[in-house]
Design an enzyme around this catalytic site. Structure first.
Site, short mmCIF file in Angstrom:
data_model
loop_
_atom_site.label_atom_id
_atom_site.label_comp_id
_atom_site.label_asym_id
_atom_site.label_seq_id
_atom_site.Cartn_x
_atom_site.Cartn_y
_atom_site.Cartn_z
CG ASP A 106 74.68 84.80 -48.64
OD1 ASP A 106 75.11 85.88 -49.11
OD2 ASP A 106 73.79 84.12 -49.17
NE ARG A 116 74.63 90.68 -47.52
CZ ARG A 116 74.87 89.61 -48.29
NH1 ARG A 116 75.31 89.75 -49.50
NH2 ARG A 116 74.67 88.41 -47.82
CB THR A 118 67.73 97.04 -43.80
OG1 THR A 118 66.47 97.05 -43.11
CG2 THR A 118 68.16 98.48 -44.02
C1 LIG Z 1 70.87 92.27 -49.60
C2 LIG Z 1 70.46 91.39 -48.45
C3 LIG Z 1 71.27 90.34 -48.09
C4 LIG Z 1 70.91 89.51 -47.02
N1 LIG Z 1 71.77 88.52 -46.61
C5 LIG Z 1 71.50 87.84 -45.48
C6 LIG Z 1 72.44 86.91 -44.94
O1 LIG Z 1 73.51 86.65 -45.51
N2 LIG Z 1 72.13 86.29 -43.77
C7 LIG Z 1 70.95 86.54 -43.10
O2 LIG Z 1 70.74 85.97 -42.02
N3 LIG Z 1 70.02 87.38 -43.62
C8 LIG Z 1 70.28 88.04 -44.77
N4 LIG Z 1 69.35 88.92 -45.26
C9 LIG Z 1 67.97 88.96 -44.68
C10 LIG Z 1 67.90 89.88 -43.47
O3 LIG Z 1 68.57 89.28 -42.37
C11 LIG Z 1 66.44 90.12 -43.05
O4 LIG Z 1 65.84 88.90 -42.72
C12 LIG Z 1 65.61 90.81 -44.11
O5 LIG Z 1 66.33 91.77 -44.80
C13 LIG Z 1 64.36 91.47 -43.48
O6 LIG Z 1 64.74 92.44 -42.57
P1 LIG Z 1 64.64 94.02 -42.85
O7 LIG Z 1 65.97 94.60 -42.49
O8 LIG Z 1 64.23 94.27 -44.22
O9 LIG Z 1 63.67 94.57 -41.77
P2 LIG Z 1 62.17 94.14 -41.33
O10 LIG Z 1 61.95 94.86 -40.04
O11 LIG Z 1 62.02 92.68 -41.36
O12 LIG Z 1 61.32 94.78 -42.46
C14 LIG Z 1 61.16 96.17 -42.60
C15 LIG Z 1 60.06 96.42 -43.61
O13 LIG Z 1 60.51 95.98 -44.89
C16 LIG Z 1 59.48 95.32 -45.58
N5 LIG Z 1 59.86 93.90 -45.77
C17 LIG Z 1 60.86 93.23 -45.15
N6 LIG Z 1 60.92 91.96 -45.56
C18 LIG Z 1 59.90 91.83 -46.45
C19 LIG Z 1 59.44 90.75 -47.23
N7 LIG Z 1 59.99 89.55 -47.17
N8 LIG Z 1 58.38 90.98 -48.03
C20 LIG Z 1 57.80 92.19 -48.12
N9 LIG Z 1 58.19 93.24 -47.41
C21 LIG Z 1 59.24 93.07 -46.58
C22 LIG Z 1 58.26 95.46 -44.75
O14 LIG Z 1 57.57 96.62 -45.12
C23 LIG Z 1 58.80 95.61 -43.36
O15 LIG Z 1 57.92 96.30 -42.52
C24 LIG Z 1 69.68 89.75 -46.33
C25 LIG Z 1 68.88 90.82 -46.70
C26 LIG Z 1 69.24 91.65 -47.73
C27 LIG Z 1 68.36 92.79 -48.08
#
Ligand SMILES: Cc1cc2nc3c(=O)[nH]c(=O)nc-3n(C[C@H](O)[C@H](O)[C@H](O)COP(=O)(O)OP(=O)(O)OC[C@H]3O[C@@H](n4cnc5c(N)ncnc54)[C@H](O)[C@@H]3O)c2cc1C
Length: 310
Positions: free
Chosen positions: A132, A182, A229
């Protein structure tokens, strides 16, 4: 950064709030939407139903910023055991670890030894270890950790965050190494000097980086690009871009969080993409949960509703 997001991310770092929240049943109920339970068994228990949808797992035990070496050693032992259980039960699951949970703050050498041991065991078992990415102050150390582990074991990938200005250069350096990469947007509170403050810029950078990861030059090196995402616009743009470049759907891999965008997870798997969900478990869920709320402040409403159902 939106006010609500700032408040929630600041709250994620509060010890007082953590102590309060973890005692409240209504908070625990709301958390269960994103977390099947606190134990490895709970996490593994999600596998059969997901496997029927052709969705695999990535397991991660919650916890970060460990300050006691014995605790870091225990986390490493836990993941070694998890790798054995995954194999014994023939579950399609990889693991994802946080460097600060494996002792990065205490002793980088110890953390490296732990990740090397995990990568060696995973390699023997035909598995894969994801690293991560945490707050920006850890990026250099995390990339160095990845490089050092990969010098001996190829079955390792690292997360990179599209909200950081530096990530474009980091991706260019990582691509020729063939590491797993990732790509995520980034979950922490970062200053405007180093990270895009506007969400639209983060989204645009995500797509630019995704295209770099899908570019032909990334193929000979064997880069395993994973798109982490839930953003449906980005998911579709990436799938379309890959199809136009002649990539078969199976070569385009998406990882989403357990319980988020379920319909989208199923749709991607049905379309033939490789899909995994990151399943978190463990008792140290508060900061992680606050970051999930910050991603979608509407989730706060779920917590509020749970309160009235108490
Ligand atoms: C497999 C995976 C590994 C990750 N590893 C890391 C890491 O190592 N370091 C790090 O900094 N971050 C990590 N993240 C978190 C990432 O950085 C984002 O904070 C998170 O994925 C939300 O961003 P998004 O790309 O989904 O887009 P956003 O623009 O935040 O969300 C897009 C849409 O997705 C839906 N959505 C997003 N989040 C949520 C939620 N919590 N609840 C309900 N609906 C939601 C909503 O409909 C939103 O409109 C990881 C995420 C994933 C999926």
């Amino acid at each position: 950064m939106g006010l609500m997001r700032s408040v929630l991310l600041a709250g994620s770092e509060s010890r007082w709030l953590r102590a309060q929240a973890t005692r409240r049943a209504f908070v625990r109920r709301a958390v269960s939407r994103f977390m099947p339970g606190e134990t490895l068994e709970d996490a593994l228990g999600t596998a059969p139903a997901l496997a029927r949808e052709r969705i695999g797992l990535v397991l991660t035990r919650l916890g970060e910023s460990v300050t006691d070496a014995a605790e870091a050693d225990e986390v490493a032992a836990h993941y070694l055991d998890a790798l054995e259980k995954i194999r014994a039960r023939e579950v399609n699951a990889e693991i994802s670890v946080k460097p600060t949970q494996l002792g990065l703050d205490i002793d980088a050498g110890r953390c490296l030894a732990h990740v090397r041991e995990l990568a060696a065991r995973a390699s023997a078992l035909g598995n894969f270890v994801w690293i991560d990415m945490e707050q920006s102050r850890y990026v250099d150390a995390t990339l160095e950790l990845t490089r050092a582990v990969r010098a001996r074991h190829a079955n390792v990938g690292v997360c990179v965050q599209a909200y950081l200005f530096r990530t474009a250069a980091d991706v260019e350096r990582l691509r020729p190494t063939g590491a797993g990469i990732r790509l995520v947007k980034g979950a922490y509170r970062e200053p405007a000097e180093i990270a895009f403050p506007r969400k639209s810029d983060v989204d645009a950078n995500y797509l630019t980086l995704a295209r770099r990861l899908l570019a032909d030059e990334a193929r000979p090196a064997g880069v395993r690009a994973v798109f982490g995402t839930h953003d449906t616009r980005l998911l579709r743009a990436i799938a379309d871009h890959a199809a136009a470049a002649g990539r078969p759907p199976r070569d385009v891999e998406f990882h989403l969080l357990y319980g988020i965008q379920r319909a989208e997870q199923q749709r991607l798997a049905r379309a033939g993409h490789t899909v995994r969900v990151l399943v978190s478990y463990g008792s140290y869920w508060f900061p992680w949960y606050m970051r999930r709320l910050a991603e979608r402040p509407a989730n706060v409403l779920f917590v509020a509703r749970s309160l009235f159902r108490a």
